[in-house]
Structure formats: structure tokens, C-alpha cells
Design a protein around this motif. Structure first.
Motif, PDB file in Angstrom:
ATOM      1  N   PRO A 276       0.815  -1.225   0.000  1.00 32.34           N
ATOM      2  CA  PRO A 276       0.000   0.000   0.000  1.00 32.34           C
ATOM      3  C   PRO A 276       0.844   1.268   0.000  1.00 32.34           C
ATOM      4  CG  PRO A 276      -0.012  -1.024   2.178  1.00 32.34           C
ATOM      5  CD  PRO A 276       0.706  -1.968   1.278  1.00 32.34           C
ATOM      6  N   VAL A 277       0.758   2.027  -1.082  1.00 31.14           N
ATOM      7  CA  VAL A 277       1.528   3.243  -1.289  1.00 31.14           C
ATOM      8  C   VAL A 277       0.565   4.379  -1.612  1.00 31.14           C
ATOM      9  CG1 VAL A 277       3.313   4.336  -2.718  1.00 31.14           C
ATOM     10  CG2 VAL A 277       3.470   1.904  -2.175  1.00 31.14           C
ATOM     11  N   THR A 278       0.895   5.586  -1.193  1.00 30.52           N
ATOM     12  CA  THR A 278       0.106   6.747  -1.577  1.00 30.52           C
ATOM     13  C   THR A 278      -0.028   6.789  -3.099  1.00 30.52           C
ATOM     14  OG1 THR A 278       0.980   7.992   0.313  1.00 30.52           O
ATOM     15  CG2 THR A 278      -0.038   9.261  -1.452  1.00 30.52           C
ATOM     16  N   PRO A 279      -1.237   6.919  -3.635  1.00 28.82           N
ATOM     17  CA  PRO A 279      -1.399   6.973  -5.095  1.00 28.82           C
ATOM     18  C   PRO A 279      -0.505   8.052  -5.697  1.00 28.82           C
ATOM     19  CG  PRO A 279      -3.536   6.813  -4.016  1.00 28.82           C
ATOM     20  CD  PRO A 279      -2.531   7.025  -2.927  1.00 28.82           C
ATOM     21  N   THR A 280       0.208   7.694  -6.770  1.00 31.44           N
ATOM     22  CA  THR A 280       1.226   8.591  -7.317  1.00 31.44           C
ATOM     23  C   THR A 280       1.203   8.558  -8.839  1.00 31.44           C
ATOM     24  OG1 THR A 280       2.649   8.128  -5.397  1.00 31.44           O
ATOM     25  CG2 THR A 280       3.689   9.159  -7.303  1.00 31.44           C
ATOM     26  N   ALA A 281       1.299   9.752  -9.437  1.00 33.43           N
ATOM     27  CA  ALA A 281       1.502   9.898 -10.873  1.00 33.43           C
ATOM     28  C   ALA A 281       2.779  10.708 -11.079  1.00 33.43           C
ATOM     29  CB  ALA A 281       0.310  10.591 -11.525  1.00 33.43           C
ATOM     30  N   PHE A 282       3.309  10.668 -12.295  1.00 36.16           N
ATOM     31  CA  PHE A 282       4.585  11.328 -12.550  1.00 36.16           C
ATOM     32  C   PHE A 282       4.487  12.313 -13.708  1.00 36.16           C
ATOM     33  CE2 PHE A 282       5.580   7.461 -10.297  1.00 36.16           C
ATOM     34  CZ  PHE A 282       6.532   7.882  -9.368  1.00 36.16           C
TER      35      PHE A 282
ATOM     36  N   GLU B 117      -5.300  12.968   6.612  1.00 32.28           N
ATOM     37  CA  GLU B 117      -4.923  12.376   7.897  1.00 32.28           C
ATOM     38  C   GLU B 117      -3.578  12.887   8.400  1.00 32.28           C
ATOM     39  OE1 GLU B 117      -8.000   9.602   6.213  1.00 32.28           O
ATOM     40  OE2 GLU B 117      -6.330  10.806   5.426  1.00 32.28           O
ATOM     41  N   ILE B 118      -2.729  13.393   7.494  1.00 30.00           N
ATOM     42  CA  ILE B 118      -1.454  13.962   7.939  1.00 30.00           C
ATOM     43  C   ILE B 118      -1.713  15.169   8.831  1.00 30.00           C
ATOM     44  CG2 ILE B 118       0.629  15.170   7.170  1.00 30.00           C
ATOM     45  CD1 ILE B 118       0.695  13.349   4.761  1.00 30.00           C
ATOM     46  N   GLU B 119      -2.684  15.998   8.461  1.00 31.41           N
ATOM     47  CA  GLU B 119      -3.025  17.173   9.266  1.00 31.41           C
ATOM     48  C   GLU B 119      -3.735  16.777  10.553  1.00 31.41           C
ATOM     49  OE1 GLU B 119      -3.567  21.013   6.367  1.00 31.41           O
ATOM     50  OE2 GLU B 119      -5.288  19.688   6.618  1.00 31.41           O
TER      51      GLU B 119
ATOM     52  N   ASP C 299      -8.037   4.829   6.997  1.00 31.14           N
ATOM     53  CA  ASP C 299      -9.070   3.792   7.109  1.00 31.14           C
ATOM     54  C   ASP C 299      -8.514   2.498   7.691  1.00 31.14           C
ATOM     55  OD1 ASP C 299     -10.957   5.523   5.981  1.00 31.14           O
ATOM     56  OD2 ASP C 299     -10.480   4.878   3.946  1.00 31.14           O
ATOM     57  N   GLY C 300      -7.659   2.641   8.703  1.00 31.59           N
ATOM     58  CA  GLY C 300      -7.119   1.487   9.400  1.00 31.59           C
ATOM     59  C   GLY C 300      -5.953   0.816   8.716  1.00 31.59           C
TER      60      GLY C 300
ATOM     61  N   PRO D 221       7.386  10.918  20.419  1.00 35.82           N
ATOM     62  CA  PRO D 221       7.689   9.499  20.599  1.00 35.82           C
ATOM     63  C   PRO D 221       6.407   8.732  20.914  1.00 35.82           C
ATOM     64  CG  PRO D 221       9.254  10.860  21.799  1.00 35.82           C
ATOM     65  CD  PRO D 221       8.156  11.784  21.341  1.00 35.82           C
ATOM     66  N   GLN D 222       6.156   7.670  20.186  1.00 42.16           N
ATOM     67  CA  GLN D 222       4.914   6.917  20.378  1.00 42.16           C
ATOM     68  C   GLN D 222       5.108   5.495  19.896  1.00 42.16           C
ATOM     69  OE1 GLN D 222       1.458   9.241  19.726  1.00 42.16           O
ATOM     70  NE2 GLN D 222       0.137   7.504  19.263  1.00 42.16           N
ATOM     71  N   GLU D 223       4.583   4.556  20.645  1.00 38.78           N
ATOM     72  CA  GLU D 223       4.726   3.147  20.292  1.00 38.78           C
ATOM     73  C   GLU D 223       3.793   2.785  19.140  1.00 38.78           C
ATOM     74  OE1 GLU D 223       6.776   0.767  21.367  1.00 38.78           O
ATOM     75  OE2 GLU D 223       7.819   2.249  22.610  1.00 38.78           O
ATOM     76  N   ALA D 224       4.348   2.223  18.104  1.00 41.16           N
ATOM     77  CA  ALA D 224       3.536   1.727  17.002  1.00 41.16           C
ATOM     78  C   ALA D 224       2.788   0.473  17.440  1.00 41.16           C
ATOM     79  CB  ALA D 224       4.418   1.425  15.794  1.00 41.16           C
ATOM     80  N   THR D 225       1.673   0.222  16.809  1.00 39.50           N
ATOM     81  CA  THR D 225       0.919  -0.993  17.103  1.00 39.50           C
ATOM     82  C   THR D 225       1.571  -2.179  16.407  1.00 39.50           C
ATOM     83  OG1 THR D 225      -0.537  -0.778  15.181  1.00 39.50           O
ATOM     84  CG2 THR D 225      -1.197   0.372  17.214  1.00 39.50           C
ATOM     85  N   ALA D 226       1.207  -3.361  16.821  1.00 36.49           N
ATOM     86  CA  ALA D 226       1.718  -4.574  16.178  1.00 36.49           C
ATOM     87  C   ALA D 226       1.345  -4.589  14.700  1.00 36.49           C
ATOM     88  CB  ALA D 226       1.167  -5.812  16.883  1.00 36.49           C
ATOM     89  N   GLN D 227       0.149  -4.118  14.383  1.00 31.07           N
ATOM     90  CA  GLN D 227      -0.285  -4.072  12.989  1.00 31.07           C
ATOM     91  C   GLN D 227       0.591  -3.123  12.172  1.00 31.07           C
ATOM     92  OE1 GLN D 227      -4.193  -2.416  12.418  1.00 31.07           O
ATOM     93  NE2 GLN D 227      -4.095  -2.560  10.190  1.00 31.07           N
TER      94      GLN D 227
END
Length: 290
Positions: A109-115, A181-183, A255-256, A222-228
Motif C-alpha cells: 500500500p503506497v500513496t497513489p502517485t503519478a509522474f 490524515e497527515i493534518e 481507514d485502518g 515518541p509513540q509506540e507503534a501498534t503490532a499491525q
């Protein structure tokens, strides 16, 4: 084994907003462990590279402005049979954000990208419908630190498209939908040393902005990432960072799902100050690769 610790000409710019100088602190830690390691500037013409058996890319942050010279320098190391960490082939691949095509083609899963390829005619308006967004991010394929990065809404196209058209005459750009979601939630960074997860953090932009870099006003949490999240990040590292001393996986939760923004394999800030064991993690990874 004599090790070159590769940095760039100016040491201050990217440490604004952090605690301390990561380059110096990590170097001193590694020297304290007994390693024969020395800071070198990759553009310094007086360096005798042949004295080194191993080179670590720590912070060649100006390579984006000197990309041809950087590629030539990689060839110099190769000609002297100096092993580079991260490996030179991966570094060159990672220096151009066309690499996102390869990751997407692998089904990750990558941010949709065009060039917008160099020398082509720019038409930004169709990308709003293609990505189902009201805001586009446009930036160079060889870039860092938000240089020549634009956030564009539909009403701004007429004003900004001529400027981007001029820039595209000399280099390729990418176009992505703005990820809100970045904001609202921030961007995650997960750090790996020789493929092993070390630590994670959340970067948030200042109010009214989308850039998360601390030297542009963003904040570091600093924040712990989830296992997922860790499992998701491991997939990128396993597929594209083989034999890498370090990898930073930057992404956002949409969206999770952990959606990749960038896979940083050349000169990422490692945010070692956010995790007490990170220096030891780095050292152990380095020793395992020596």
C-alpha cells in the motif's frame, strides 16, 4: 576495520527543533564502542577514500542538489571496493521517487502517485478527478526537505501550473493526492536497523500546514507503534531494504491501513533521542553487517 561516517558540509540545518546533534552523538557512541570510525564529508575532494574498508551514509543531506556528483561519488567508492551501508545499488534506486512505482507494483500500500516526466507538458487539472481529491501535492522526484513542494487546490492551478511547467523542463516531478490524515493525525516513522524494528514516533505539522518536518515547524512525538503498524512496515523493509543498516518507513494511517509515504534508505534522521535503546540497536545492527 576503518569506517567512514559520511555527512555533509553543514551540520546544523536539520537538527533545529530536536534535542542535540544526532550525527555527533551517534559518532561518539560508536567510537566509545571501540570502532575505528571517522566523520568524512562526501564532497570533500581531499579525502583519501582508499584508507576505508566500509562507509556508512549518515547525513549526506545535500545530495539532492548535487545528484550527478553524488552518483559519481558512489562509483568512486565502488571502484575502491569500499562497501557502503546502505548498499550503493539500493541508495541509487531510493534517490529517485520513481521507486514508489516498484513498491506499488509489489502490491504494497503506497500513496497513489503519478509522474510528470522531465520535458513533458504539464496538465494538473485531470489529477483532481483521477485521485478524487480537492488538493494535490506536487514535488520533485529527487527531493528532500520539502524543496519545490506545492500543495495545490483547483483554483490555484492557473497560477501555479506555469511555474511547475518550467521546473519540469529540468527534472521529473510526482503528483499525489493530499492525505488529510497527515493534518489530523500526523505521519508515522518506524525505524529499523538491519531489518529489526527499533522504535517509532509520530510527526505532526504545525497548525495550518501539511509539512511535518521539525525544522519547518512540525513537532515530534515518541509513540509506540501498534503490532499491525510494525507488521505493515516490516513488509516494506523485507522487500526493499535487504542488507540495509537502517531503514525509516514513513506512513499515515488511512481507514485502518498503514499507507506508505516514503521509504527512507539514504540519509534519514533516525530520531535516536526519542528511544533510549536506539544507539545500542544501531551499533548491534552495524556489527552484524561488518
Amino acid at each position: 576495520m576503518k569506517i567512514a561516517y559520511i555527512c555533509y558540509e553543514v551540520q546544523e540545518r536539520y537538527v533545529v527543533g530536536t534535542t542535540g546533534d544526532e550525527d555527533t552523538e551517534l559518532l561518539q557512541f560508536l567510537q566509545g564502542k571501540g570502532l575505528d570510525i571517522h566523520r568524512e564529508i562526501w564532497t570533500d575532494q581531499t579525502v583519501n577514500w582508499q584508507q576505508y574498508e566500509l562507509a556508512i551514509l549518515k547525513s549526506p543531506w545535500d545530495y539532492i542538489d548535487k545528484i550527478d556528483a553524488f552518483y559519481s561519488w558512489l562509483q568512486v567508492l565502488e571502484s575502491y571496493q569500499i562497501r557502503l551501508l546502505n548498499p550503493a545499488g539500493i541508495v541509487k534506486w531510493n534517490s529517485d521517487k520513481h521507486y514508489l512505482k516498484d513498491i506499488a507494483a509489489a502490491g504494497l500500500p503506497v500513496t497513489p502517485t503519478a509522474f510528470l516526466e522531465r520535458g513533458t507538458t504539464v496538465a494538473l487539472s485531470p489529477f483532481f478527478d483521477q485521485f478524487n481529491t480537492n488538493r494535490l501535492i506536487v514535488k520533485p522526484c529527487v527531493s528532500g526537505g520539502s524543496k519545490n513542494t506545492f500543495a495545490i487546490t483547483r483554483p490555484q492551478v492557473a497560477d501555479l501550473q506555469p511555474k511547475i511547467q518550467t521546473l519540469v523542463q529540468t527534472e521529473s516531478f510526482l503528483v499525489q493526492p493530499f492525505i488529510p490524515e497527515i493534518e489530523t493525525a500526523g505521519e508515522w516513522s518506524l525505524l529499523f536497523f538491519n531489518g529489526k524494528f527499533s522504535h517509532s514516533l509520530l510527526k505532526k505539522p504545525k497548525a495550518g500546514d501539511f509539512k511535518v518536518q521539525h525544522y519547518l515547524g512540525g513537532s515530534i512525538h515518541p509513540q509506540e507503534a501498534t503490532a499491525q503498524q510494525i507488521t505493515s512496515a516490516v513488509a516494506f523493509v523485507t522487500a526493499f531494504a535487504k542488507d540495509c543498516l537502517y531503514a525509516r518507513v514513513d506512513g499515515v494511517m488511512v481507514d485502518g491501513q498503514f499507507l506508505l509515504m516514503e521509504l527512507e534508505l539514504i540519509e534519514p534522521l533516525l530520531y535516536l533521542f526519542t528511544h533510549p535503546e536506539s544507539y545500542q540497536d544501531y551499533f548491534e545492527a552495524l556489527v552484524s553487517l561488518m
